[in-house]
Design a protein around this motif. Structure first.
Motif, mmCIF file in Angstrom:
data_model
loop_
_atom_site.group_PDB
_atom_site.id
_atom_site.type_symbol
_atom_site.label_atom_id
_atom_site.label_comp_id
_atom_site.label_asym_id
_atom_site.label_seq_id
_atom_site.Cartn_x
_atom_site.Cartn_y
_atom_site.Cartn_z
ATOM 1 N N ARG A 1 27.127 -25.377 18.554
ATOM 2 C CA ARG A 1 27.965 -26.236 17.949
ATOM 3 C C ARG A 1 27.800 -27.936 18.578
ATOM 4 O O ARG A 1 28.101 -28.377 18.140
ATOM 5 N N GLU A 2 26.987 -27.165 19.781
ATOM 6 C CA GLU A 2 27.248 -28.345 20.281
ATOM 7 C C GLU A 2 26.007 -29.629 19.844
ATOM 8 O O GLU A 2 25.352 -29.308 19.202
ATOM 9 N N SER A 3 25.685 -30.641 19.968
ATOM 10 C CA SER A 3 24.318 -31.574 19.977
ATOM 11 C C SER A 3 23.599 -31.492 20.511
ATOM 12 O O SER A 3 23.697 -30.922 21.749
ATOM 13 N N PHE A 4 21.847 -32.008 20.191
ATOM 14 C CA PHE A 4 21.425 -32.241 21.151
ATOM 15 C C PHE A 4 21.496 -32.481 23.227
ATOM 16 O O PHE A 4 20.845 -31.960 23.591
ATOM 17 N N SER A 5 22.153 -33.326 23.248
ATOM 18 C CA SER A 5 22.779 -34.454 24.535
ATOM 19 C C SER A 5 23.752 -33.264 25.086
ATOM 20 O O SER A 5 23.204 -33.502 26.333
ATOM 21 N N GLN A 6 24.975 -32.696 23.860
ATOM 22 C CA GLN A 6 25.708 -32.267 24.608
ATOM 23 C C GLN A 6 25.260 -30.689 25.099
ATOM 24 O O GLN A 6 25.668 -30.285 26.141
ATOM 25 N N TYR A 7 23.722 -30.327 24.720
ATOM 26 C CA TYR A 7 23.666 -28.979 24.814
ATOM 27 C C TYR A 7 22.886 -28.904 26.463
ATOM 28 O O TYR A 7 22.844 -28.302 27.073
ATOM 29 N N ILE A 8 22.168 -30.068 26.492
ATOM 30 C CA ILE A 8 21.450 -30.346 27.849
ATOM 31 C C ILE A 8 22.221 -30.712 28.678
ATOM 32 O O ILE A 8 21.487 -30.048 29.939
ATOM 33 N N ARG A 9 23.163 -31.686 28.364
ATOM 34 C CA ARG A 9 24.551 -31.567 29.681
ATOM 35 C C ARG A 9 25.230 -30.283 30.113
ATOM 36 O O ARG A 9 25.136 -30.550 31.028
ATOM 37 N N LEU A 10 25.473 -29.904 29.021
ATOM 38 C CA LEU A 10 26.170 -28.127 29.165
ATOM 39 C C LEU A 10 25.392 -27.343 29.883
ATOM 40 O O LEU A 10 26.416 -26.562 31.083
ATOM 41 N N TYR A 11 24.404 -27.375 29.676
ATOM 42 C CA TYR A 11 23.406 -25.771 30.047
ATOM 43 C C TYR A 11 22.568 -26.353 30.843
ATOM 44 O O TYR A 11 21.515 -25.963 30.119
ATOM 45 N N PRO A 12 21.805 -27.075 31.414
ATOM 46 C CA PRO A 12 20.854 -27.893 32.157
ATOM 47 C C PRO A 12 19.859 -26.943 32.662
ATOM 48 O O PRO A 12 18.749 -26.952 31.831
ATOM 49 N N VAL A 13 19.956 -25.327 33.159
ATOM 50 C CA VAL A 13 18.818 -24.908 33.746
ATOM 51 C C VAL A 13 18.116 -23.741 32.079
ATOM 52 O O VAL A 13 16.681 -23.820 32.266
ATOM 53 N N VAL A 14 19.342 -23.875 30.945
ATOM 54 C CA VAL A 14 18.549 -23.181 30.150
ATOM 55 C C VAL A 14 17.737 -23.720 28.669
ATOM 56 O O VAL A 14 16.609 -23.309 29.054
ATOM 57 N N ALA A 15 18.312 -25.241 28.827
ATOM 58 C CA ALA A 15 17.617 -26.456 28.584
ATOM 59 C C ALA A 15 16.305 -26.025 29.375
ATOM 60 O O ALA A 15 15.149 -26.345 28.742
ATOM 61 N N ILE A 16 16.161 -26.385 30.562
ATOM 62 C CA ILE A 16 14.881 -26.355 31.360
ATOM 63 C C ILE A 16 13.891 -25.630 30.992
ATOM 64 O O ILE A 16 12.276 -25.856 31.269
ATOM 65 N N LEU A 17 14.202 -23.735 31.436
ATOM 66 C CA LEU A 17 14.179 -22.812 30.423
ATOM 67 C C LEU A 17 13.067 -23.357 29.865
ATOM 68 O O LEU A 17 11.735 -22.287 28.774
ATOM 69 N N LEU A 18 13.931 -23.426 28.095
ATOM 70 C CA LEU A 18 13.174 -23.613 26.717
ATOM 71 C C LEU A 18 12.432 -24.918 27.089
ATOM 72 O O LEU A 18 11.149 -24.431 26.393
ATOM 73 N N ALA A 19 12.217 -26.178 27.426
ATOM 74 C CA ALA A 19 11.313 -27.107 27.549
ATOM 75 C C ALA A 19 10.045 -26.298 28.137
ATOM 76 O O ALA A 19 9.007 -26.766 28.328
ATOM 77 N N LEU A 20 10.630 -25.698 28.811
ATOM 78 C CA LEU A 20 9.292 -25.091 29.965
ATOM 79 C C LEU A 20 7.992 -24.231 28.831
ATOM 80 O O LEU A 20 7.079 -24.713 28.896
ATOM 81 N N ASN A 21 8.894 -23.198 28.452
ATOM 82 C CA ASN A 21 8.312 -21.944 27.241
ATOM 83 C C ASN A 21 7.377 -23.042 26.829
ATOM 84 O O ASN A 21 6.941 -22.829 26.228
ATOM 85 N N ILE A 22 8.226 -23.703 26.144
ATOM 86 C CA ILE A 22 7.761 -24.687 25.052
ATOM 87 C C ILE A 22 6.758 -25.782 25.320
ATOM 88 O O ILE A 22 4.900 -26.107 24.210
ATOM 89 N N ALA A 23 6.891 -26.284 26.190
ATOM 90 C CA ALA A 23 5.402 -27.193 26.563
ATOM 91 C C ALA A 23 4.222 -26.343 26.768
ATOM 92 O O ALA A 23 3.246 -26.639 26.875
ATOM 93 N N ILE A 24 4.470 -25.325 27.554
ATOM 94 C CA ILE A 24 3.838 -23.964 27.888
ATOM 95 C C ILE A 24 2.861 -23.452 27.250
ATOM 96 O O ILE A 24 1.689 -24.082 26.926
ATOM 97 N N TYR A 25 3.435 -23.460 25.629
ATOM 98 C CA TYR A 25 3.048 -22.760 24.737
ATOM 99 C C TYR A 25 2.345 -23.713 24.250
ATOM 100 O O TYR A 25 1.347 -23.623 23.964
ATOM 101 N N LEU A 26 2.745 -25.168 23.399
ATOM 102 C CA LEU A 26 1.829 -25.854 22.738
ATOM 103 C C LEU A 26 0.248 -26.272 23.743
ATOM 104 O O LEU A 26 -0.797 -26.615 23.516
ATOM 105 N N ILE A 27 0.734 -26.443 25.444
ATOM 106 C CA ILE A 27 -0.586 -26.626 26.004
ATOM 107 C C ILE A 27 -1.686 -25.644 25.887
ATOM 108 O O ILE A 27 -2.565 -25.624 25.911
ATOM 109 N N THR A 28 -1.477 -24.044 25.942
ATOM 110 C CA THR A 28 -1.731 -23.022 25.529
ATOM 111 C C THR A 28 -2.508 -23.124 24.269
ATOM 112 O O THR A 28 -3.486 -22.692 23.976
ATOM 113 N N MET A 29 -2.040 -24.269 23.644
ATOM 114 C CA MET A 29 -3.051 -24.711 22.131
ATOM 115 C C MET A 29 -4.077 -25.250 22.176
ATOM 116 O O MET A 29 -4.657 -25.984 21.562
#
Length: 203
Positions: A5-33
């Motif tokens: 139920r967190e907002s985008f900013s709350q999610y990043i602030r509360l769960y920084p490791v998960v947020a970084i892993l999500l960003a890395l996976n998505i960014a790398i996937y987009l790069i491979t495209m």
């Protein structure tokens, strides 16, 4: 517990490791495209047993951040998005990252030793199953005090394992080994004193 139920900013602030892993996976996937460079990055990082045997040991790590197709990454990132935050909150940032990375790496190592040299694979599924395994360890320690967790996690683990064997083109070894590694690490992390502290924080 697993409804976000967190907002985008709350999610990043509360769960920084998960947020970084999500960003890395998505960014790398987009790069491979991307044309030209995308395929080069993909093939340089995918797990290929023959190349690992030839000394390219980074391929035991890099497949965790590569995905084959939109549905592949959507499923893995959905699981990370939903289940990762609670585990990061319970275990702490460093321990969560340890569970995630070691589960994925040991899953890839097992695939290297138990599959033939022609075998290749990509995906964060071993690490995702490590998260499930860690929750399994949490259920083991809290089965009498948190029955609602057991009712949620055990069916998820059971369905995930069954689906592993029913679907094609699945790295079964990485899934099962990731699950076991996550469970074993979780057993060492989630001792009763830590659980009591966590429950007090949730009140």
């Amino acid at each position: 517990m697993f409804i976000r139920r967190e907002s985008f900013s709350q999610y990043i602030r509360l769960y920084p490791v998960v947020a970084i892993l999500l960003a890395l996976n998505i960014a790398i996937y987009l790069i491979t495209m991307l044309p030209f460079i995308g395929d080069k990055i993909y093939f340089a990082g995918m797990g290929v047993n023959a190349y690992i045997a030839a000394g390219e040991w980074w391929r035991l790590f890099t497949p965790m951040f590569l995905h084959l197709g939109i549905m592949h990454i959507l499923f893995n990132m959905f699981c990370l998005f939903v289940f990762g935050p609670e585990l990061e909150k319970i275990a702490g940032k460093t321990r969560f990252l340890t569970i995630y990375l070691l589960s994925g790496i040991f899953g890839n190592v097992a695939a290297y030793f138990l599959q033939d040299l022609n075998y290749s694979h990509v995906g964060a599924s071993g690490a995702i199953f490590g998260i499930f395994g860690a929750f399994g360890a949490l259920v083991y320690y809290t089965k009498k005090v948190l029955p609602e967790l057991r009712q949620i996690i055990l069916p998820i683990i059971a369905i995930s394992v069954v689906m592993t064997f029913l679907q094609s083109n699945i790295n079964v070894i990485a899934h099962i080994v990731g699950l076991i590694v996550g469970f074993l690490i979780g057993l060492s992390y989630f001792h009763p004193k830590r659980i009591i502290s966590w429950r007090k924080k949730r009140r």
